[in-house]
Design a protein around this motif. Sequence first.
Motif, PDB file in Angstrom:
ATOM      1  N   ASP B 164      14.835 -11.086  13.706  1.00  0.00           N
ATOM      2  CA  ASP B 164      13.775 -11.737  14.494  1.00  0.00           C
ATOM      3  C   ASP B 164      12.413 -11.668  13.788  1.00  0.00           C
ATOM      4  O   ASP B 164      11.382 -11.848  14.420  1.00  0.00           O
ATOM      5  CB  ASP B 164      13.697 -11.123  15.897  1.00  0.00           C
ATOM      6  N   GLU B 165      12.431 -11.395  12.491  1.00  0.00           N
ATOM      7  CA  GLU B 165      11.162 -11.297  11.760  1.00  0.00           C
ATOM      8  C   GLU B 165      10.988 -12.449  10.776  1.00  0.00           C
ATOM      9  O   GLU B 165      11.961 -13.021  10.282  1.00  0.00           O
ATOM     10  CB  GLU B 165      11.097  -9.982  10.978  1.00  0.00           C
ATOM     11  N   ILE B 166       9.732 -12.709  10.461  1.00  0.00           N
ATOM     12  CA  ILE B 166       9.386 -13.725   9.472  1.00  0.00           C
ATOM     13  C   ILE B 166       8.485 -13.083   8.426  1.00  0.00           C
ATOM     14  O   ILE B 166       7.553 -12.336   8.765  1.00  0.00           O
ATOM     15  CB  ILE B 166       8.694 -14.925  10.154  1.00  0.00           C
ATOM     16  N   LEU B 167       8.800 -13.336   7.195  1.00  0.00           N
ATOM     17  CA  LEU B 167       7.946 -12.880   6.097  1.00  0.00           C
ATOM     18  C   LEU B 167       6.752 -13.823   6.065  1.00  0.00           C
ATOM     19  O   LEU B 167       6.925 -15.047   5.989  1.00  0.00           O
ATOM     20  CB  LEU B 167       8.745 -12.946   4.789  1.00  0.00           C
ATOM     21  N   THR B 168       5.552 -13.269   6.171  1.00  0.00           N
ATOM     22  CA  THR B 168       4.386 -14.144   6.242  1.00  0.00           C
ATOM     23  C   THR B 168       3.528 -14.112   4.990  1.00  0.00           C
ATOM     24  O   THR B 168       2.886 -15.095   4.659  1.00  0.00           O
ATOM     25  CB  THR B 168       3.490 -13.785   7.448  1.00  0.00           C
ATOM     26  N   GLU B 169       3.497 -12.979   4.297  1.00  0.00           N
ATOM     27  CA  GLU B 169       2.573 -12.874   3.163  1.00  0.00           C
ATOM     28  C   GLU B 169       3.114 -11.914   2.118  1.00  0.00           C
ATOM     29  O   GLU B 169       3.785 -10.936   2.451  1.00  0.00           O
ATOM     30  CB  GLU B 169       1.212 -12.372   3.677  1.00  0.00           C
ATOM     31  N   ILE B 170       2.803 -12.206   0.869  1.00  0.00           N
ATOM     32  CA  ILE B 170       3.169 -11.339  -0.241  1.00  0.00           C
ATOM     33  C   ILE B 170       1.870 -10.948  -0.933  1.00  0.00           C
ATOM     34  O   ILE B 170       1.060 -11.819  -1.276  1.00  0.00           O
ATOM     35  CB  ILE B 170       4.114 -12.064  -1.241  1.00  0.00           C
ATOM     36  N   ARG B 171       1.651  -9.634  -1.096  1.00  0.00           N
ATOM     37  CA  ARG B 171       0.419  -9.163  -1.749  1.00  0.00           C
ATOM     38  C   ARG B 171       0.753  -8.539  -3.089  1.00  0.00           C
ATOM     39  O   ARG B 171       1.625  -7.673  -3.170  1.00  0.00           O
ATOM     40  CB  ARG B 171      -0.272  -8.113  -0.877  1.00  0.00           C
ATOM     41  N   LEU B 172       0.035  -8.976  -4.088  1.00  0.00           N
ATOM     42  CA  LEU B 172       0.299  -8.469  -5.436  1.00  0.00           C
ATOM     43  C   LEU B 172      -0.997  -8.025  -6.079  1.00  0.00           C
ATOM     44  O   LEU B 172      -1.989  -8.778  -6.071  1.00  0.00           O
ATOM     45  CB  LEU B 172       0.938  -9.577  -6.291  1.00  0.00           C
ATOM     46  N   PRO B 173      -1.020  -6.818  -6.653  1.00  0.00           N
ATOM     47  CA  PRO B 173      -2.244  -6.365  -7.326  1.00  0.00           C
ATOM     48  C   PRO B 173      -2.597  -7.284  -8.491  1.00  0.00           C
ATOM     49  O   PRO B 173      -1.716  -7.737  -9.227  1.00  0.00           O
ATOM     50  CB  PRO B 173      -1.890  -4.957  -7.826  1.00  0.00           C
ATOM     51  N   LYS B 174      -3.886  -7.558  -8.649  1.00  0.00           N
ATOM     52  CA  LYS B 174      -4.319  -8.430  -9.745  1.00  0.00           C
ATOM     53  C   LYS B 174      -3.985  -7.793 -11.085  1.00  0.00           C
ATOM     54  O   LYS B 174      -4.067  -6.577 -11.244  1.00  0.00           O
ATOM     55  CB  LYS B 174      -5.833  -8.622  -9.667  1.00  0.00           C
TER      56      LYS B 174
END
Lengths: 159, 276
Positions: B164-174
Amino acid sequence: MEVTITLNGTECTHDVEPRTLLVYYIREAAGLKGTNIGCDTTSCGACTVLLDGRSVKSCTVLAAQAEGRTVTTIEGLAEADGTMHPVQRAFQEHHGLQCGYCTPGMVMAIVSMLAERGDHVLTEADVRLGLEGNLCRCTGYHNIVEAALAAARAPELRL
Amino acid sequence: MIPASFDYVRADSLDQATGLLERHGDGAKVLAGGHSLLPLMKLRLAVPEVLVDIGRIPGLSYVRDGGDHLAVGALTTHDEIARSPLVGSQLPLLAHVAGQIGDPQVRHRGTIGGSLAHGDPASDLPAVVLALRGTLVLRGPGGSREVDSEAFHLGFLETAVAPDEILTEIRLPKMGELGWGFEKLTKRAQDWAIVGAVAARLDGDGSTAIALINVGPVPARALAAEAALEAGSSPAEAAARADDGIEVSGDLNASEAFRRHLTRVLVGRALEKALV
Ligand SMILES: Cc1cc2nc3c(=O)[nH]c(=O)nc-3n(C[C@H](O)[C@H](O)[C@H](O)COP(=O)(O)OP(=O)(O)OC[C@H]3O[C@@H](n4cnc5c(N)ncnc54)[C@H](O)[C@@H]3O)c2cc1C
Ligand code: FES
Ligand code: FES
């Protein structure tokens, strides 16, 4: 379900099953047979059309995903009086086809590539890489690449 | 090939989408770009009862500057990532890898969220996220949570994303100017990797991360090779240990022994580029 798509500039609505793939919507519901099905597995590019101006493989898009959007097929390129689109003309002048099965998809992929190039001057390598999703079993690609490069130089084609 | 019948719902918001997923449980599947799911449905390897199309949910397609990291919305396509000037300057590794996925038509449809959530060890982007120690943001009916890339891939086609979850964002270090290398062996230009390798210098302690594509059942880090570099080994010595302790699969494209060989060779090449 009803799916409304602006297909080659004309809004059309057809009642289709949710599982209807865009390519079947185009070929069977709308009756436009120019878009071919080759592999049916997202590999060959014969089914390439433009969705909101960008090339997609219509065997791997649901018609429902194109609801309210703009789709252009090979039938939508020439002008009303029959004047060919510069990419079509380049294929004719450079003998860019033999059996013609891959041709609608090739032409649509190239139209998208030209629209996306911005100020970049396409090289032969760019064109070959840009066509990695389109297979041709006849021509050996050489004249297809020549046609794409010729179309890229066409003065009227500044999209 | 036509998929089996299903009900189709186009979600207008994340809340509506997670609500639908909660209601339909295992019978429901999220549809993003459809370039992994629809081929499986056409082969009837996936037969969802309900497809929840998240493709039109506003505000899920973006690249944002988050200071020390970039935040990428789950619906951002491979093509958008490859062409993003922000990604090109801050995460050139990500831009490069996204630009090599499949072919232009695939890149116009496929999304970074779909690539991660699908959990296919042959996908390229999960290895980038793993190497860079990215963070994944999941949204369920009860709110959002963050998952470390280390804890994201649980098994073959299995991830930390609950039904029941949705992946909304991916964060990557610069990464800025930090060195990186990406190697992918394919039979034809548009193909998936038979084996691929990502090497990236990390900010801070100056260590080097190595992640492998299509070697075993999950995207994996080459921990033995990373440790060897840490202990002062040369890139060549470290590459020779790239498959140590890694579960390696054999299939039609490559036997286990050949895959091990490719892993060592491609990690060696990726390290040469990353460590110049
Ligand atoms: C011909 C071809 C070649 C390809 N080559 C490559 C390649 O070289 N390298 C590579 O990495 N990939 C490749 N791909 C895969 C491509 O990158 C897919 O687009 C990607 O793996 C899935 O993204 P999608 O948006 O299409 O996801 P979908 O197909 O829509 O979904 C995939 C899965 O993830 C789930 N899902 C999708 N989005 C979310 C979300 N936000 N939250 C929760 N669950 C979600 C779906 O329910 C489904 O289970 C190729 C695909 C094709 C068809
Ligand atoms: S028929 Fe769609 S890619 Fe071959
Ligand atoms: S002209 Fe025959 S497949 Fe291309």
